[in-house]
Design a protein around this motif. Structure first.
Motif, PDB file in Angstrom:
ATOM      1  N   THR A 193     -65.356 -24.737 -32.743  1.00  0.00           N
ATOM      2  CA  THR A 193     -64.895 -24.450 -34.359  1.00  0.00           C
ATOM      3  C   THR A 193     -64.457 -25.491 -33.836  1.00  0.00           C
ATOM      4  N   GLU A 194     -64.142 -26.110 -35.362  1.00  0.00           N
ATOM      5  CA  GLU A 194     -63.735 -27.404 -35.551  1.00  0.00           C
ATOM      6  C   GLU A 194     -62.985 -27.406 -37.165  1.00  0.00           C
ATOM      7  N   ARG A 195     -62.023 -28.083 -37.865  1.00  0.00           N
ATOM      8  CA  ARG A 195     -61.489 -28.088 -39.032  1.00  0.00           C
ATOM      9  C   ARG A 195     -61.723 -29.298 -39.282  1.00  0.00           C
ATOM     10  N   ILE A 196     -62.530 -29.935 -40.970  1.00  0.00           N
ATOM     11  CA  ILE A 196     -62.560 -30.921 -40.502  1.00  0.00           C
ATOM     12  C   ILE A 196     -61.541 -30.964 -42.558  1.00  0.00           C
ATOM     13  N   ALA A 197     -60.339 -31.994 -42.599  1.00  0.00           N
ATOM     14  CA  ALA A 197     -60.353 -32.281 -43.991  1.00  0.00           C
ATOM     15  C   ALA A 197     -61.125 -32.522 -44.687  1.00  0.00           C
ATOM     16  N   VAL A 198     -60.957 -32.641 -46.362  1.00  0.00           N
ATOM     17  CA  VAL A 198     -62.308 -33.247 -47.386  1.00  0.00           C
ATOM     18  C   VAL A 198     -61.218 -33.420 -48.597  1.00  0.00           C
ATOM     19  N   GLY A 199     -61.471 -34.762 -48.859  1.00  0.00           N
ATOM     20  CA  GLY A 199     -60.326 -34.700 -49.947  1.00  0.00           C
ATOM     21  C   GLY A 199     -61.149 -34.934 -50.980  1.00  0.00           C
ATOM     22  N   PHE A 200     -60.580 -34.954 -52.101  1.00  0.00           N
ATOM     23  CA  PHE A 200     -61.642 -35.008 -53.403  1.00  0.00           C
ATOM     24  C   PHE A 200     -60.044 -34.969 -54.586  1.00  0.00           C
ATOM     25  N   THR A 201     -60.730 -36.005 -55.583  1.00  0.00           N
ATOM     26  CA  THR A 201     -60.288 -35.835 -56.630  1.00  0.00           C
ATOM     27  C   THR A 201     -61.032 -35.743 -58.171  1.00  0.00           C
ATOM     28  N   GLY A 202     -60.432 -35.168 -59.273  1.00  0.00           N
ATOM     29  CA  GLY A 202     -61.167 -34.903 -60.320  1.00  0.00           C
ATOM     30  C   GLY A 202     -60.532 -35.469 -61.788  1.00  0.00           C
ATOM     31  N   ALA A 203     -60.829 -35.039 -62.505  1.00  0.00           N
ATOM     32  CA  ALA A 203     -60.507 -36.068 -63.453  1.00  0.00           C
ATOM     33  C   ALA A 203     -59.425 -35.496 -64.488  1.00  0.00           C
ATOM     34  N   ARG A 204     -58.795 -34.612 -63.835  1.00  0.00           N
ATOM     35  CA  ARG A 204     -57.310 -34.234 -65.038  1.00  0.00           C
ATOM     36  C   ARG A 204     -57.428 -33.029 -64.133  1.00  0.00           C
ATOM     37  N   GLY A 246     -64.252 -32.191 -57.260  1.00  0.00           N
ATOM     38  CA  GLY A 246     -64.247 -32.807 -58.519  1.00  0.00           C
ATOM     39  C   GLY A 246     -64.339 -32.767 -59.863  1.00  0.00           C
ATOM     40  N   ARG A 247     -65.602 -32.220 -59.635  1.00  0.00           N
ATOM     41  CA  ARG A 247     -66.261 -32.059 -60.609  1.00  0.00           C
ATOM     42  C   ARG A 247     -65.837 -31.133 -61.547  1.00  0.00           C
ATOM     43  N   HIS A 248     -66.318 -29.833 -60.749  1.00  0.00           N
ATOM     44  CA  HIS A 248     -65.752 -28.603 -61.102  1.00  0.00           C
ATOM     45  C   HIS A 248     -64.303 -27.693 -61.396  1.00  0.00           C
ATOM     46  N   LEU A 273     -48.510 -15.481 -61.307  1.00  0.00           N
ATOM     47  CA  LEU A 273     -48.014 -15.012 -61.997  1.00  0.00           C
ATOM     48  C   LEU A 273     -47.029 -15.548 -62.565  1.00  0.00           C
ATOM     49  N   ASP A 274     -46.483 -15.458 -63.427  1.00  0.00           N
ATOM     50  CA  ASP A 274     -45.289 -16.082 -64.374  1.00  0.00           C
ATOM     51  C   ASP A 274     -44.231 -15.036 -63.939  1.00  0.00           C
ATOM     52  N   GLU A 275     -42.363 -15.745 -64.648  1.00  0.00           N
ATOM     53  CA  GLU A 275     -41.599 -14.691 -64.649  1.00  0.00           C
ATOM     54  C   GLU A 275     -42.211 -13.634 -65.404  1.00  0.00           C
ATOM     55  N   ALA A 276     -43.010 -13.285 -66.547  1.00  0.00           N
ATOM     56  CA  ALA A 276     -43.192 -12.431 -67.318  1.00  0.00           C
ATOM     57  C   ALA A 276     -44.603 -11.649 -66.797  1.00  0.00           C
ATOM     58  N   GLY A 277     -44.644 -12.173 -65.801  1.00  0.00           N
ATOM     59  CA  GLY A 277     -45.579 -10.718 -65.008  1.00  0.00           C
ATOM     60  C   GLY A 277     -47.282 -11.682 -65.490  1.00  0.00           C
ATOM     61  N   GLU A 278     -47.793 -12.169 -66.089  1.00  0.00           N
ATOM     62  CA  GLU A 278     -48.595 -13.129 -66.986  1.00  0.00           C
ATOM     63  C   GLU A 278     -49.386 -13.391 -65.692  1.00  0.00           C
ATOM     64  N   ALA A 279     -50.816 -14.101 -65.943  1.00  0.00           N
ATOM     65  CA  ALA A 279     -50.889 -14.480 -64.964  1.00  0.00           C
ATOM     66  C   ALA A 279     -51.833 -15.782 -65.805  1.00  0.00           C
ATOM     67  N   ARG A 280     -51.711 -16.761 -64.900  1.00  0.00           N
ATOM     68  CA  ARG A 280     -51.565 -18.467 -65.619  1.00  0.00           C
ATOM     69  C   ARG A 280     -51.958 -19.317 -64.332  1.00  0.00           C
ATOM     70  N   GLN A 281     -53.339 -20.285 -64.744  1.00  0.00           N
ATOM     71  CA  GLN A 281     -54.062 -20.873 -63.543  1.00  0.00           C
ATOM     72  C   GLN A 281     -53.062 -22.493 -63.881  1.00  0.00           C
ATOM     73  N   THR A 282     -53.410 -23.183 -62.722  1.00  0.00           N
ATOM     74  CA  THR A 282     -52.966 -24.483 -62.832  1.00  0.00           C
ATOM     75  C   THR A 282     -54.427 -24.806 -62.296  1.00  0.00           C
ATOM     76  N   VAL A 283     -54.568 -25.990 -62.433  1.00  0.00           N
ATOM     77  CA  VAL A 283     -55.676 -27.276 -62.233  1.00  0.00           C
ATOM     78  C   VAL A 283     -55.690 -28.296 -61.749  1.00  0.00           C
ATOM     79  N   ALA A 284     -55.004 -28.515 -60.274  1.00  0.00           N
ATOM     80  CA  ALA A 284     -54.785 -29.906 -59.047  1.00  0.00           C
ATOM     81  C   ALA A 284     -55.886 -30.333 -59.637  1.00  0.00           C
ATOM     82  N   ARG A 285     -55.183 -32.022 -60.037  1.00  0.00           N
ATOM     83  CA  ARG A 285     -56.314 -33.337 -59.938  1.00  0.00           C
ATOM     84  C   ARG A 285     -57.217 -33.727 -59.239  1.00  0.00           C
ATOM     85  N   ASP A 286     -56.015 -32.918 -57.612  1.00  0.00           N
ATOM     86  CA  ASP A 286     -57.113 -34.121 -56.484  1.00  0.00           C
ATOM     87  C   ASP A 286     -56.062 -33.047 -55.294  1.00  0.00           C
TER      88      ASP A 286
END
Length: 446
Positions: free
Chosen positions: A2-13, A71-73, A82-95
């Motif tokens: 078994t081997e682990r291969i690093a795959v880079g990606f870049t999205g629009a934002r 990159g597409r999705h 979770l933020d400080e108030a315990g609410e769930a928030r999403q973070t979209v990474a550009r790359d």
């Protein structure tokens, strides 16, 4: 090996915001199942050569596909914390970088190696704030990749969006990645839904819910007999499939409405009610921009079906009309709905119905081929299978499964309020209602 291969990606934002309404629905389902939330993970194996997609596939085709879909999705590169108030928030990474697990195997063992890899990628729960919601792997024989394996967190998508994702994966695996613009991304939906327009949409939906909730009793099943204890039973009925097809054609409604009506009648009779109140899972894919969106869009709709003392036929039409209203009012802010339910006082929303079939609006088998003889001949082939369940998020949850030629129903139930005798009575009662109504229709037609 078994081997682990690093795959880079870049999205629009990239960016950060609250969850979309569909994401909130999935997030809540996940939280209800912790620590068994891995049961919601989805996965599949693509056998490149056996499925006729590609031969002599190099590893670069797989890594290029992974980079392309990441990159597409945006949902594939979204983490939730979770933020400080315990609410769930999403973070979209550009790359970023995602790892692909590569397994080398002999030709004769490649399929088994792929299935083992699938289990390994699917079984652990995702680390929602710290892990990409996609796990990928591949099986290589010599210099050729024979199988690609994908496991995804339910936060990525739901049943309706999975088709669009799989189509994009396949387009990459065959070397012709789709370049058409995507439908709405979850980030876009979240921004819209938290705007004034989103609040107006919620207001419209909640006016409907307020009207319907007046019919919901405080308790459907009575007091529980001890702690919740869950079980599931699956009824597989070829006769039921024929009956549903015949009745859907006769009444000019969807097969889903026929099954919903039978469930409503049986549930009302067993609970001593004159109406059935069910939350139906609505994909919302009929809305603009959501048909091909790879992101969760499903939400609960509220379906109140008057049963009274009637037989099945008149209830079928009511179920169709009630479900259509539920579909139209199933896009809203779940937090605002919570506030409404709390304001109205205790109501029992513990019953749910989910048609998992992709073709739920069309007959499952040809109604023209159904006869009284074929129905009676199919009845002895009905089966009922039981399975214990450690934990579940509803007292009654009826799923319609996608099994060709069979009415396949799985009922999850809390046996502290709906015991195994009632579960079997319920499933067999649905079949009996459908078959009796179909036989009556054939007799009249003759």
């Amino acid at each position: 090996m078994t081997e682990r291969i690093a795959v880079g990606f870049t999205g629009a934002r990239g960016g950060e915001c609250g969850l979309s309404w569909g994401q909130i629905a999935i997030w809540r389902a996940i939280q209800r199942l912790v620590p068994d939330d891995a049961s919601l993970n989805m996965s599949w194996v693509t056998a490149l050569e056996d499925e006729g997609l590609s031969v002599d596939t190099p590893l670069s085709r797989i890594t290029d596909t992974v980079s392309y879909i990441m990159g597409r999705h945006e949902s594939l590169r979204t983490t939730v914390r979770l933020d400080e108030a315990g609410e769930a928030r999403q973070t979209v990474a550009r790359d970023g970088v995602i790892e692909l697990e590569l397994v080398d195997a002999e030709r004769a063992e490649a399929g088994a190696a792929a299935r083992q890899l699938q289990r390994r990628l699917t079984e652990p729960a995702f680390d929602y704030p710290n892990e990409w919601p996609l796990r990928v792997g591949a099986v290589r024989v010599g210099d050729v990749v024979t199988h690609a394996v994908f496991a995804i967190c339910h936060m990525v998508t739901d049943r309706g969006g999975l088709t669009a994702l799989v189509n994009d994966v396949v387009s990459g695996l065959v070397g012709r990645p789709t370049l058409d613009p995507t439908d709405a991304q979850p980030y876009d939906l979240a921004l819209h839904q938290h705007s004034d327009a989103g609040r107006r949409q919620t207001g419209k939906a909640l006016r409907y819910w307020r009207r319907q909730l007046s019919a919901v009793p405080a308790s459907r099943f009575g007091e529980p007999d001890g702690e919740p204890r869950f079980i599931s039973a699956t009824l597989s009925s070829p006769a039921g499939d024929q009956a549903v097809s015949l009745l859907a054609e006769r009444e000019r409604v969807s097969t889903s409405a026929v099954i919903l009506a039978a469930a409503a009648v049986q549930l009302a009779r067993q609970t001593g009610a004159r109406e059935a109140v069910l939350q139906v899972i609505v994909s919302n894919r009929f809305r603009p921009g959501l048909a091909g969106s790879v992101g969760p869009a499903s939400q609960d709709g509220l379906c109140v079906i008057e049963v009274g003392d009637d037989e099945l036929r008149p209830v079928i039409g009511r179920a169709m009309r009630a479900s259509m209203q539920a579909y139209l009012h199933a896009q809203y802010d779940p937090v605002a709905l919570d506030a409404l339910v709390e304001q109205l006082g205790e109501v029992d929303l513990s019953c749910s119905f989910n048609d998992r079939r992709f073709d739920s609006q069309t007959p499952v088998s040809a109604a023209a081929d159904v006869s009284a003889d074929s129905l009676r001949a199919a009845l002895p082939h009905t089966t009922l299978a039981w399975e214990p369940v450690e934990h579940y998020g509803a007292r009654y949850f009826l799923h319609v499964n996608a099994v060709p030629g069979v009415l396949d129903l799985t009922l999850f139930a809390d046996t502290s309020v709906f015991d195994s005798v009632l579960v079997e009575e319920h499933l067999r009662g649905i079949e009996s209602l459908l078959v009796a109504e179909a036989l009556g229709a054939l007799t009249v037609a003759a």
